[in-house]
Structure formats: structure tokens, C-alpha cells
Design a protein around this motif. Structure first.
Motif, PDB file in Angstrom:
ATOM      1  N   LEU A 353       0.825  -1.206   0.000  1.00  0.00           N
ATOM      2  CA  LEU A 353       0.000   0.000   0.000  1.00  0.00           C
ATOM      3  C   LEU A 353       0.863   1.262   0.000  1.00  0.00           C
ATOM      4  O   LEU A 353       0.485   2.270  -0.601  1.00  0.00           O
ATOM      5  N   VAL A 354       2.013   1.225   0.667  1.00  0.00           N
ATOM      6  CA  VAL A 354       2.944   2.360   0.588  1.00  0.00           C
ATOM      7  C   VAL A 354       3.256   2.658  -0.866  1.00  0.00           C
ATOM      8  O   VAL A 354       3.184   3.801  -1.330  1.00  0.00           O
ATOM      9  N   ARG A 355       3.607   1.615  -1.607  1.00  0.00           N
ATOM     10  CA  ARG A 355       3.960   1.819  -3.011  1.00  0.00           C
ATOM     11  C   ARG A 355       2.775   2.360  -3.803  1.00  0.00           C
ATOM     12  O   ARG A 355       2.904   3.316  -4.563  1.00  0.00           O
ATOM     13  N   LEU A 356       1.616   1.748  -3.620  1.00  0.00           N
ATOM     14  CA  LEU A 356       0.446   2.160  -4.395  1.00  0.00           C
ATOM     15  C   LEU A 356       0.045   3.597  -4.092  1.00  0.00           C
ATOM     16  O   LEU A 356      -0.352   4.353  -4.994  1.00  0.00           O
ATOM     17  N   THR A 357       0.173   4.003  -2.836  1.00  0.00           N
ATOM     18  CA  THR A 357      -0.232   5.357  -2.463  1.00  0.00           C
ATOM     19  C   THR A 357       0.616   6.403  -3.173  1.00  0.00           C
ATOM     20  O   THR A 357       0.190   7.548  -3.342  1.00  0.00           O
ATOM     21  N   GLY A 358       1.798   6.015  -3.625  1.00  0.00           N
ATOM     22  CA  GLY A 358       2.637   6.949  -4.361  1.00  0.00           C
ATOM     23  C   GLY A 358       2.060   7.388  -5.687  1.00  0.00           C
ATOM     24  O   GLY A 358       2.509   8.385  -6.262  1.00  0.00           O
ATOM     25  N   VAL A 359       1.032   6.702  -6.202  1.00  0.00           N
ATOM     26  CA  VAL A 359       0.465   7.070  -7.490  1.00  0.00           C
ATOM     27  C   VAL A 359      -0.495   8.248  -7.365  1.00  0.00           C
ATOM     28  O   VAL A 359      -0.813   8.904  -8.351  1.00  0.00           O
ATOM     29  N   MET A 405       0.299  11.741   1.776  1.00  0.00           N
ATOM     30  CA  MET A 405       1.687  11.551   2.157  1.00  0.00           C
ATOM     31  C   MET A 405       2.401  12.900   2.090  1.00  0.00           C
ATOM     32  O   MET A 405       2.117  13.715   1.200  1.00  0.00           O
ATOM     33  N   LEU A 406       3.309  13.140   3.026  1.00  0.00           N
ATOM     34  CA  LEU A 406       4.198  14.279   2.874  1.00  0.00           C
ATOM     35  C   LEU A 406       4.997  14.081   1.590  1.00  0.00           C
ATOM     36  O   LEU A 406       5.300  12.946   1.197  1.00  0.00           O
ATOM     37  N   GLU A 407       5.352  15.169   0.935  1.00  0.00           N
ATOM     38  CA  GLU A 407       5.957  15.051  -0.392  1.00  0.00           C
ATOM     39  C   GLU A 407       7.229  14.199  -0.407  1.00  0.00           C
ATOM     40  O   GLU A 407       7.406  13.378  -1.305  1.00  0.00           O
ATOM     41  N   PRO A 408       8.156  14.333   0.569  1.00  0.00           N
ATOM     42  CA  PRO A 408       9.324  13.432   0.536  1.00  0.00           C
ATOM     43  C   PRO A 408       8.930  11.960   0.634  1.00  0.00           C
ATOM     44  O   PRO A 408       9.565  11.103   0.014  1.00  0.00           O
ATOM     45  N   VAL A 409       7.889  11.659   1.397  1.00  0.00           N
ATOM     46  CA  VAL A 409       7.425  10.274   1.507  1.00  0.00           C
ATOM     47  C   VAL A 409       6.763   9.841   0.199  1.00  0.00           C
ATOM     48  O   VAL A 409       6.956   8.709  -0.273  1.00  0.00           O
ATOM     49  N   ALA A 410       5.984  10.745  -0.400  1.00  0.00           N
ATOM     50  CA  ALA A 410       5.329  10.411  -1.668  1.00  0.00           C
ATOM     51  C   ALA A 410       6.359  10.133  -2.760  1.00  0.00           C
ATOM     52  O   ALA A 410       6.195   9.211  -3.572  1.00  0.00           O
ATOM     53  N   ALA A 413       7.678   6.734  -2.187  1.00  0.00           N
ATOM     54  CA  ALA A 413       6.725   5.710  -2.607  1.00  0.00           C
ATOM     55  C   ALA A 413       6.717   5.562  -4.123  1.00  0.00           C
ATOM     56  O   ALA A 413       6.639   4.447  -4.648  1.00  0.00           O
ATOM     57  N   ARG A 414       6.813   6.692  -4.830  1.00  0.00           N
ATOM     58  CA  ARG A 414       6.854   6.618  -6.307  1.00  0.00           C
ATOM     59  C   ARG A 414       8.112   5.894  -6.779  1.00  0.00           C
ATOM     60  O   ARG A 414       8.070   5.110  -7.733  1.00  0.00           O
ATOM     61  N   ASP A 415       9.228   6.161  -6.112  1.00  0.00           N
ATOM     62  CA  ASP A 415      10.467   5.458  -6.479  1.00  0.00           C
ATOM     63  C   ASP A 415      10.303   3.949  -6.282  1.00  0.00           C
ATOM     64  O   ASP A 415      10.706   3.149  -7.141  1.00  0.00           O
ATOM     65  N   GLY A 421       8.458  -2.377 -10.537  1.00  0.00           N
ATOM     66  CA  GLY A 421       7.823  -2.694 -11.811  1.00  0.00           C
ATOM     67  C   GLY A 421       6.306  -2.586 -11.781  1.00  0.00           C
ATOM     68  O   GLY A 421       5.626  -3.070 -12.692  1.00  0.00           O
ATOM     69  N   GLU A 422       5.761  -1.953 -10.740  1.00  0.00           N
ATOM     70  CA  GLU A 422       4.311  -1.865 -10.568  1.00  0.00           C
ATOM     71  C   GLU A 422       3.728  -0.536 -11.037  1.00  0.00           C
ATOM     72  O   GLU A 422       2.514  -0.328 -10.960  1.00  0.00           O
ATOM     73  N   TRP A 423       4.571   0.371 -11.515  1.00  0.00           N
ATOM     74  CA  TRP A 423       4.092   1.715 -11.821  1.00  0.00           C
ATOM     75  C   TRP A 423       3.009   1.723 -12.899  1.00  0.00           C
ATOM     76  O   TRP A 423       1.960   2.358 -12.736  1.00  0.00           O
TER      77      TRP A 423
END
Length: 770
Positions: A353-359, A405-410, A413-415, A421-423
Motif C-alpha cells: 500500500l505504501v507503493r500504491l499510495t505513491g500514485v 503523504m508528505l511530499e518526501p514520503v510520496a 513511494a513513487r520510487d 515494476g508496478e508503476w
């Protein structure tokens, strides 16, 4: 420098500046320093400026030799150590003394100190890098005199197992070890009858040991415990204090934000004049905003000040966060390692979910998050995983119900999302969800629930824009095309004309280049969106081309035909060709009738615009009848937008007939509805209309205020206004000339400037009483 002047630099500089008759801003401009630098010197938060700074100030103030001597003498010798902000000058035995001052946490120190006066177990929670440890040390120092036996600090970050926590506490309080009995018993015996504050730092990875901490607190009545953790302990008796990032918004008086004060303090330790030029202020503020006021991120960025000025640092923020001071713990030397530490504490569903929230961009809701997760193929419980992210301070839960998410955290997560490979799958799911949201909401812009619909899309316009842009970049033209058709009326009402036009035209240009383009009806609808945005920006010729293209591609669809023909009528109206305009509006009415309920909106507006034609032909009675027909349709649907367009035309018609009372009522109703939808473009016309009515009523002082407010509103939109309105410029000019003659040129111009500074609600309040 010799003996310092009594009172210090701050009051002396303030007296010298005021004696010179200068504001802080004026002194900053003359000396080449920033307003923040002047403010910090006068507040006493900066006490040891460099000699070249003092020379610049002396020159800017035009000081005499005696005054220069007093100014330089007011500064203590460099090397004298200033006390940390809001912390006792002497650090209690057992606590490390930080080498840098605590910045921007005065209120936090006070509040946590107060909590410790009433609670025996307090947890400072917050994301990695928010400054929990520094705050805990400051609080412990502040309250240490309450505890006869002092403060004991236990650093838990190196520990790996819950069983090690009590052992570490035992070592910190020098409790004897007896292999034959429990560690807890030995600590309790050691602390019995003692008044002690125990600081447990970095407990997030050892939360399983929370019951032992509670047992210790219960067994030792005079013991108090202050813990720091990225997640709360979730035990009885715990008082959680959420440590927020520093505010990154400049203060109302223009002085630097707490985040900027921290950035400047740390940067000037390696580059003494960093950020002091007035031209640096915008870049400093932008850095703080990008880093969301997160202290660790600001510290890491400041470490690069030795080689990068503020503008260059802003351009290179990502690389600046990859390394930091060597004396930081290894887990905090880069933002990546800090966040890796937090991420590593989560179970697999929460990490997904951390990763997905980056979208997401600009936050989201649980329902939207669940929908996107489902579309992306997630099988875990999203709400349960989200709760874990909130607990570990990776996601902020807002009172409104949104999460972000705070921007550094976002960015982190995007990284991760790209690296895993889920982007692509996440971006497709995100786009599909927000396309559905846009299309479900679009009909509401023409109905009574249009205000709630506008508010709903306001919250997620950033997500919708991201969905459209990402889809366009991935050669998916249909998604941004359909988003443009669903959002064009939202863009119109909210003044996002340039944004909407750019996206619509980009889709059409890519379609023209593509061998496998869009369906003809989709092209027509996208062209309608482009045309409307161009027309709202006063690009009549460009709008005409897009409306013609929409007519060619969508002639078989009555909704598209009604809109494209009505649009061509607006072009003719804007060009002054009333005969052609009338014919096109009547044709649009026929298409709208054939379209049924979907055509009702265009039917109503086409009647209103036919009324405009009649008014311009000098037939106000017919204009009133036609506009009233449009207003009845709009009122039946509770459609504010069509209603205030009709009301403006009725205002003009009644004004032409000389019925000022009826004109005033139409104006007031239009103002009320425009404020409800937030349509600034429409309000600008009503402000002009109000000026004409005020002049007719002899209220000359209101005229320049209303005209100034209308000018400023149009400038903020970047366009003159709506081409389907045909205001009488001679009436506006006559109202201005009449008011100018009564008030005099200087008074009129002063009032015009005042009007330009009025907010929408203030200006509208004058219209309501016009």
C-alpha cells in the motif's frame, strides 16, 4: 569587538532603523539583505552577524561614526555559545547536548512539558525525520528540575529484540543484574522511591515491548516515561503527541516560516550569507514547501549550501537528499535510508500500500484508495493496511477524512513503485478510477447539486490532471479525451481555461499524428472542450475552428450538434453578426430539443443568447421573454450557472427598459448564485453592471471600487471574460466619467486601486446593497 553595548543588537538596530524612517522591507532593499535577515536580527534570533553584514547595514542606515561603533559593539564576540531555543542553559547529566539549536518548536516543547505534568507515559509520534528525538531532548531538559533523580536516556535504535528493552533500561539506571530473577524486578527495585524521567528513544521497531514499559510505569509510582516512535505504543495510559513537520508557509507579515528559519540556520553554518539576498526568498520558500517542512529533509538539503545557492539547491533537491552530515545515525544520513527504516517495520500488505499510495497526487480518500487498489489487483485489506501506515506516520490522516503523504514520503513511494515494476499497472488503475469519477460527476454541473460536485472535484483535480497527463504520455488518448469532455464545464467555472485548453488540444494533436486514433464522437467532444476553453480565453478564431471540427465529427449526435452549433452562434455574436447568430441559436434549439433531457441545458442557454441578440437589436421586450424562458428551465433544474447567465441578460434588458428596481433584483440574484459556484468570470460582469447601476442611483463612490474589483478579477483569470455576454461599454464608460467628475480624478483613482484589492465577497457585498 570589545565591550558590547548594553541591551544588545536587536533593540539598537530597531531604534536605528526607526530613526532613519525605514521599514524592514526598505532597509532590506537598501542593504541587499533579505527581510528575513533583518527580522531575525531585530527579534534577537540572530545575534552574531558577520562584519560584512554590519557594514552593509551601517551604509544603508547612513550611520555616523559613533553610531557605527555602537552597532559593531552590540555584537558579542564570535565563539560565544548561544543557548538553545526554549531549553535550559545547562543540560542535565545523562542527556547529550545537541550542537545545533532547536528551531521552530517552542510551542511543542511547552505542550509536551505540560502533558508530562499530568501523564506518566507520553509518546512523541511522527514520521522519520520530523525531529522527535530533538524535541524529546529539549522537553527532557526543560522539565528536568521536576525530577529529583534526573533524566535517563535509553537509545533503542540499535536493539533488535523486545527482550533487550528492559535490559537497556536496567543498564541506563544502573540496576543490578541477577540471573535468578526477572529484569523488570531489578529495575523496579532500583527505581523504587525515586523521581525519574525515563526517555525511550526510537521505539517503533520494538512495539512488542510496550507491555513491559507499562508494567514498569505501574510498578514505580514516581516514574514518568517519554518515548519517541514512528507509531504509538497503543497501550493503556498512553498520551500520544503527534509531532508535525514545521510550517512551511511564510508568515502573514512576510517573515520567514519556521521551516525556512531552520533551513537558513543550518545552511548559514556552512555558508554564512546563504539565503540573505532578497532575491533568494522565493527559492527558500519553495524548498521548504517541496520538503513539506520535514526537519531531516531540510537538514540534508542545508548540508549542500556550501556549494549550491538557494535557486540551484531547489533545482537539485533530489540529489541533495541523498547524503547528509556524517554525525547523523546511519539510518538518517539520507531520506531514502530513513524511509527504508520505516518501511521495513511494515508487513507485506502495508508495504504494497505504501507503493500504491505513491500514485496519488494531493491526497485521496479511503474509498478512492480501495477502488484503485482493487483495479490494480490488490487482495489485501486496504483499510487495515492504511491504518498501519497512519500509525507509522507514513500517511497523514486529515480531519476531513482525506489521507495524504508528505511530499518526501510520496516521492519515496513513487520510487519504490517504479523499482518494483508496478508503476504502469498502478497508473492505469488510478486513471481508470478518476476517469469514472469525472464522468459520474459531470452531469451534476448542470443541476442543483453543482456546488457539491464542484467541491468534490476541487479535492481531486490534481489526481484527475495527473491521470490525464500520464495517460497521454503512455499513448492512451481516450482517457484524457474523455476526462476533457467530463471536466470542461468544471474548468470553465473554476477558471482553469489555459489548463483545459492545453490538455484538450494536446489530445487532438496526438490523435492527428496517430495511425490508430480516437472514435469520431470522442474527437468531437474533445474539440468541444477545446473550443469552450479557447472562447473563455478570448481566442474567438481558435474557438471557431474547434467548434467547426466538432460539428464535422459529431453531426450525428444531437448533444454534440447542439453544442457545436450554439458555439458557432457565440462566435457570430462576438463578431457582431446578429443575423447569423440568431439563425445558429435557433438551429441549436432544434438539436437540443431532439436530444431530450441531455439537451435541456443547451436549450436554456440558446434561449438566453437569442435574448442577447434581441437586446442588441433594440428589442428589450423580446429579450426579456427569451431570457425568462431560459431562466425557467434553469430554475426547474436548480442550475445556478444557466440562471445567472439569464439573470445578467435580464438585468441588461430591464436597464434598457428603464426599470432599475427590476434590474437590481436580477443583479442581486446573479451575485448570490455566482458566489455559490465560485464563478469569478461571471462575477466580473456583475461588478461592471453594479457600477452602472450605482452611477444611475447616484452612488458615485461605489463606482470605482466595483470597476477596480472587476479589473483585478479579469486579470487574475488571464482573460477579458465571456464572449457570450454583450455588455454595453458606453454605459460603463459613462458611469466611470460621471463618478470621476463627482469624486475628482485623484479620489477616483485611489478608490479604483482600493477596489482592485477587494476580495470577491467584499466586492459582492457592495452589489448586494446596490
Amino acid at each position: 569587538m570589545g565591550t558590547t553595548t548594553p541591551g544588545g543588537l536587536a533593540p539598537l538596530l530597531r531604534r536605528l532603523r526607526e530613526a532613519a524612517g525605514l521599514s524592514q522591507e526598505e532597509l532590506a532593499g537598501r542593504s541587499g539583505l533579505s527581510v528575513h535577515a533583518i527580522s531575525a536580527l531585530e527579534r534577537g534570533t540572530r545575534t552574531r552577524p558577520y562584519p560584512h553584514t554590519l557594514r552593509s547595514l551601517a551604509a544603508a542606515l547612513g550611520l555616523t561614526e559613533d553610531e557605527r561603533t555602537r552597532l559593531f559593539g552590540s555584537v558579542p564576540a564570535r565563539g560565544a555559545h548561544a543557548a538553545a531555543v526554549d531549553v535550559e542553559a545547562v543540560t542535565p547529566r545523562g542527556l547529550p547536548r545537541p550542537v545545533t539549536d532547536l528551531v521552530g518548536r517552542e510551542e511543542d516543547v511547552e505542550q509536551v512539558a505540560e502533558l508530562l505534568s499530568t501523564s506518566r507515559l507520553v509518546t512523541l509520534s511522527g514520521p522519520g525525520g520530523v525531529g522527535k528525538t530533538r524535541l524529546a531532548l529539549a522537553v527532557a531538559t526543560r522539565v528536568s528540575n521536576r525530577f529529583a533523580d534526573g533524566v535517563a536516556l535509553v537509545e533503542l535504535a540499535p536493539l533488535l529484540d523486545r527482550d533487550q528493552v528492559l535490559s537497556a533500561v536496567a543498564d541506563a539506571v544502573e540496576a543490578g543484574r541477577d540471573p535468578g530473577r526477572a529484569v523488570l524486578d531489578g529495575v523496579v527495585e532500583r527505581l523504587g522511591g525515586r523521581q525519574l524521567l525515563l526517555v525511550l528513544d526510537n521505539m517503533e521497531h520494538l512495539l512488542a515491548a510496550a507491555p513491559e514499559v507499562v508494567a514498569l510505569v505501574e510498578a514505580v509510582p514516581d516514574l514518568k516515561v517519554l518515548t519517541t516512535s514512528r507509531a504509538p505504543l497503543r497501550v493503556r495510559g498512553e498520551k500520544e503527541y503527534a509531532v508535525e513537520p514545521l510550517d512551511a508557509t511564510p508568515l502573514p507579515d512576510g517573515s520567514a516560516s519556521p521551516a525556512a528559519l531552520l533551513l537558513l540556520d543550518r545552511a548559514q553554518r556552512v555558508s554564512p550569507t546563504w539565503g540573505e539576498r532578497s532575491s533568494d526568498a522565493d527559492a527558500v520558500a519553495a524548498i521548504c514547501e517541496r520538503l513539506a517542512g520535514l526537519p531531516l529533509a531540510l537538514e540534508l538539503a542545508a548540508a549542500r549550501a556550501r556549494v549550491l545557492d538557494p535557486t540551484s539547491l531547489l533545482d537539485r533537491l533530489d540529489s541533495a537528499l541523498r547524503s547528509g552530515p556524517r554525525d547523523l545515525p546511519a539510518r538518517q544520513r539520507t531520506m531514502r535510508t530513513t524511509l527504508d527504516w520505516s518501511n521495513g517495520l511494515l508487513d507485506e500488505p502495508a508495504q504494497q500500500l505504501v507503493r500504491l499510495t505513491g500514485v496519488f497526487v494531493g491526497g485521496t480518500t479511503l474509498a478512492d484508495l480501495e477502488s484503485v487498489a482493487h483495479l490494480a489487483g490488490a487482495t489485501y485489506d486496504v483499510s487495515e493496511a492504511l491504518e498501519s501506515l497512519v500509525e507509522h506516520s507514513l500517511v497523514v490522516a486529515e480531519p476531513s477524512g482525506r489521507v495524504r503523504m508528505l511530499e518526501p514520503v510520496a516521492q519515496y513511494a513513487r520510487d519504490l513503485l517504479h523499482e518494483s515494476g508496478e508503476w504502469d499497472a498502478a497508473a492505469r488503475a488510478h486513471a481508470a478510477h478518476y476517469l469514472a469519477l469525472a464522468e459520474q460527476t459531470a452531469p451534476s454541473y448542470r443541476r442543483g447539486d453543482q456546488v457539491s460536485a464542484l467541491t468534490r472535484i476541487d479535492l481531486d483535480h490534481a489526481n484527475l490532471s495527473a491521470a490525464a497527463e500520464r495517460s497521454l504520455a503512455s499513448e492512451d488518448l481516450e482517457t484524457p479525451a474523455r476526462i476533457a469532455w467530463a471536466l470542461w464545464l468544471y474548468w470553465w467555472l473554476r477558471g482553469h481555461h489555459a489548463h483545459g485548453r492545453r490538455l484538450s488540444e494536446a489530445v487532438l494533436a496526438r490523435h492527428d499524428e496517430s495511425a490508430d486514433g480516437l472514435d469520431s464522437l470522442v474527437v468531437a467532444r474533445t474539440a468541444l472542450a477545446a473550443a469552450t476553453m479557447a472562447f473563455a480565453m478570448d481566442e474567438v478564431d481558435g474557438a471557431a475552428r474547434w467548434w467547426q471540427r466538432a460539428a464535422r465529427h459529431g453531426s450525428s449526435d444531437d448533444v454534440v450538434a447542439a453544442n457545436s452549433v450554439a458555439g458557432s452562434g457565440l462566435v457570430a455574436l462576438a463578431r457582431g453578426d446578429l443575423v447569423v447568430a440568431e439563425g445558429l441559436f435557433r438551429e441549436a434549439v432544434r438539436h437540443a430539443e431532439a436530444a431530450g433531457d441531455e439537451g435541456e441545458w443547451t436549450w436554456a442557454l440558446s434561449h438566453v443568447w437569442l435574448g442577447t441578440v434581441m437586446l442588441l437589436r433594440g428589442r428589450p421586450e423580446e429579450a426579456v421573454d427569451l431570457a425568462q424562458a431560459g431562466l425557467r428551465s434553469a430554475s426547474a433544474r436548480h442550475d445556478r450557472l444557466s440562471s445567472y447567465i439569464a439573470l445578467y441578460n435580464l438585468f441588461q434588458a430591464e436597464l434598457a427598459r428603464g426599470d432599475h428596481a427590476a434590474a437590481r433584483l436580477h443583479l442581486q440574484d446573479g451575485v448570490r448564485l455566482s458566489l455559490e459556484t465560485g464563478d469569478q468570470g461571471n462575477l466580473a460582469y456583475l461588478l461592471d453592471a453594479g457600477a452602472v447601476l450605482a452611477a444611475a442611483a447616484g452612488q458615485h463612490a461605489r463606482v470605482p471600487l466595483l470597476l477596480g474589483a472587476a479589473q483585478a478579477t479579469r486579470e487574475s483569470l488571464g482573460s477579458f471574460g465571456y464572449g457570450y455576454y454583450r455588455p454595453d461599454p458606453s454605459a460603463i464608460a459613462a458611469a466611470e466619467a460621471d463618478a470621476r467628475s463627482h469624486l475628482g480624478g485623484d479620489r477616483f483613482d485611489d478608490a479604483l486601486d482600493t477596489g482592485r484589492g477587494l476580495g470577491a465577497a467584499e466586492a459582492a457585498a457592495m452589489l448586494s446593497g446596490a
